[in-house]
Design an enzyme around this catalytic site. Structure first.
Site, PDB file in Angstrom:
ATOM      1  N   LYS A 189       0.840  -1.191   0.000  1.00  0.00           N
ATOM      2  CA  LYS A 189       0.000   0.000   0.000  1.00  0.00           C
ATOM      3  C   LYS A 189       0.878   1.245   0.000  1.00  0.00           C
ATOM      4  O   LYS A 189       1.888   1.302   0.699  1.00  0.00           O
ATOM      5  CB  LYS A 189      -0.878  -0.039   1.254  1.00  0.00           C
ATOM      6  CG  LYS A 189      -1.897   1.069   1.396  1.00  0.00           C
ATOM      7  CD  LYS A 189      -2.722   0.822   2.664  1.00  0.00           C
ATOM      8  CE  LYS A 189      -3.858   1.822   2.812  1.00  0.00           C
ATOM      9  NZ  LYS A 189      -4.703   1.500   3.991  1.00  0.00           N
ATOM     10  N   SER A 213      -9.296   0.859   2.884  1.00  0.00           N
ATOM     11  CA  SER A 213      -8.585   1.732   1.966  1.00  0.00           C
ATOM     12  C   SER A 213      -7.420   1.032   1.250  1.00  0.00           C
ATOM     13  O   SER A 213      -6.823   1.609   0.331  1.00  0.00           O
ATOM     14  CB  SER A 213      -8.038   2.954   2.726  1.00  0.00           C
ATOM     15  OG  SER A 213      -7.163   2.557   3.773  1.00  0.00           O
ATOM     16  N   SER A 266      -9.481  -1.396   7.160  1.00  0.00           N
ATOM     17  CA  SER A 266      -8.915  -1.124   5.835  1.00  0.00           C
ATOM     18  C   SER A 266      -8.055  -2.222   5.247  1.00  0.00           C
ATOM     19  O   SER A 266      -7.645  -2.126   4.096  1.00  0.00           O
ATOM     20  CB  SER A 266      -8.106   0.181   5.871  1.00  0.00           C
ATOM     21  OG  SER A 266      -8.967   1.286   5.892  1.00  0.00           O
TER      22      SER A 266
END
Length: 457
Positions: free
Chosen positions: A68, A143, A167
């Site tokens: 990420k 996310s 997330s």
């Protein structure tokens, strides 16, 4: 096999390398080429192939990972899903990235995410929508959206994400892979851009419990690894960790607006019914779940406001609408509410363990109560936007962050639309190995729930 034509698991890849069936250079080159050719919008940046090969004896040599874009990498600041482009980082990479590098893994790419980790889906005005490898119409959770897409598509063996209110677990559930949120504090967050520091947790996305265990073993210091995996992460099918676990269930959310789909209920109950009688514990109710979720929201909003105060004051690049809304809500919160939410936290965590886990080692809950939604249902600018479907995504997630407990989400079947149905398991602090062993037990008992690895974009 992965789209790169390599074995599907880390252990199998390492075995193939040791047998000489594939060379280290070839394995890494194939993985880089697969990423460079992918069109699923999972990448913020694809890196060049490394000029130096790792020591082949290292435990993760030959293993391609992508993370990420919230992690500081060597020479690259995190982009955080925002614009303008990230700057050059002069300091060291994030602690967890350095540990994976030392174990021999290679970083292939930085992966897209909801801006500043604010979002239960991968919606981001700065990037195209990430495409779910299982169904292009299905939403991708956030996310850590790019992480879920890349792992589910077989582009990399695993990814580090971050989990503040679900997330890691939400995107894992939408893409039919495993998402592990460890105990708060187990993994250092140095080098990870913050959203709400008291809730932020580094997490792992992988295609199997075995892969996640091997990554976790190399993310913790040796003393922690010996405590978590006394027999080594490779011995994840350890009978003791699974056979000694008692498992309770909680399928009903105390908020009547959170409705459990009947097909999801049947699949969840099928997992519980298949457990040996010695593992069954009485069902429990979580009457205080709405309180824990509300306190989690208080911390999230207040700390996001502090993190992004410069942007709110016009002293930094402007925030996207959703990010700004979350931060502005925190700026308006009375400070005693925030202080009280922190003060109550330890007592609530003790209460959960004393009640929900009184007769059990693990608590099973739904992950996504109504399954994986369509993009059109959760996109905030869609004419068919359904706010309740968006809220459903984190309805069973955020309270776990407030309590600081470890949790795992993994697929247990497919619904009538061939979309994954996932389950969440929650444990006492420090019981990550028990969670992974349980997930491994269910994977072996329900092979039809294994992640699908698309071979074409």
């Amino acid at each position: 096999m992965t789209p790169a034509g390599l074995p599907a698991s880390i252990a199998d890849l390492r075995a193939a390398l040791q047998r000489g069936e594939v060379g280290l250079q070839e394995a890494l080159s194939r993985q880089h080429a697969a990423f460079a050719a992918d069109t699923r919008h999972s990448c913020a940046a694809v890196f060049d192939a490394p000029k130096r090969l790792p020591d082949p004896s290292l435990p993760l040599a030959g293993v391609g990972l992508a993370h990420k874009d919230i992690y500081t990498l060597a020479g690259r600041a995190p982009g955080c899903g925002a614009k303008p482009a990230p700057t050059t980082a002069r300091g060291a990479a994030a602690t967890l990235i350095r540990r994976l590098d030392l174990a021999g893994s290679q970083s292939l790419a930085a992966l897209v995410m909801a801006e500043h980790a604010c979002g239960a889906t991968g919606e981001n005005p700065h990037y195209p929508l990430p495409l779910n490898p299982l169904d292009a119409q299905a939403a991708v959770g956030g996310s850590s959206s790019g992480s879920a897409v890349a792992v589910a598509a077989g582009l990399c063996y695993g990814s580090l994400g971050s989990d503040t209110a679900g997330s890691v677990r939400i995107p894992a559930a939408t893409c039919g892979i495993l998402g592990l949120k460890p105990t708060r504090g187990l993994l250092p967050t140095r080098g990870i851009a913050p959203l709400a520091p008291s809730l932020d947790t580094a997490g792992i996305l992988a295609r199997s419990a075995s892969d996640a265990a091997l990554l976790l073993e190399n993310l913790v210091v040796p003393a922690q690894a010996r405590r978590l995996f006394p027999q080594g992460a490779g011995a994840l099918a350890q009978a003791a960790a699974t056979a000694d676990s008692r498992v309770a269930t909680c399928w009903e959310h105390p908020n009547p607006a959170v409705i459990l789909d009947e097909e999801v209920r049947r699949t969840l109950q099928g997992v519980a019914d298949a457990l040996p009688p010695r593992m069954a514990a009485p069902p429990v109710k979580l009457a205080d779940l709405p309180t824990w979720s509300r306190l989690a929201e208080t911390l999230l909003h207040a700390e996001a406001a502090a993190v992004h105060q410069a942007a709110l004051r016009g002293q930094a690049p402007p925030l996207a609408t959703l990010t700004r809304t979350i931060a502005l809500a925190g700026a308006a919160l009375p400070s005693p509410w925030y202080i009280d939410a922190l003060r109550q936290r330890s007592a609530h965590a003790r209460q959960f363990v004393a009640t929900a886990l009184r007769h059990a080692d693990l608590l099973l809950t739904p992950a996504l109560p109504r399954g994986v939604p369509d993009w059109r249902q959760v996109l905030t600018d869609s004419s068919e936007f359904e706010p309740r479907r968006l809220l459903d995504l984190f309805s069973w997630m955020s309270f776990v962050n407030y309590l600081g407990l470890p949790a795992i989400v993994f697929p247990i079947g497919l619904d009538r639309r061939k979309r994954p149905i996932s389950i969440q398991a929650i444990a006492r602090p420090g019981q990550e190995a028990r969670l992974l062993a349980f997930a491994r037990h269910v994977e072996q008992a329900r092979p039809s729930a294994a992640p699908i690895l698309p071979s074409t974009p």
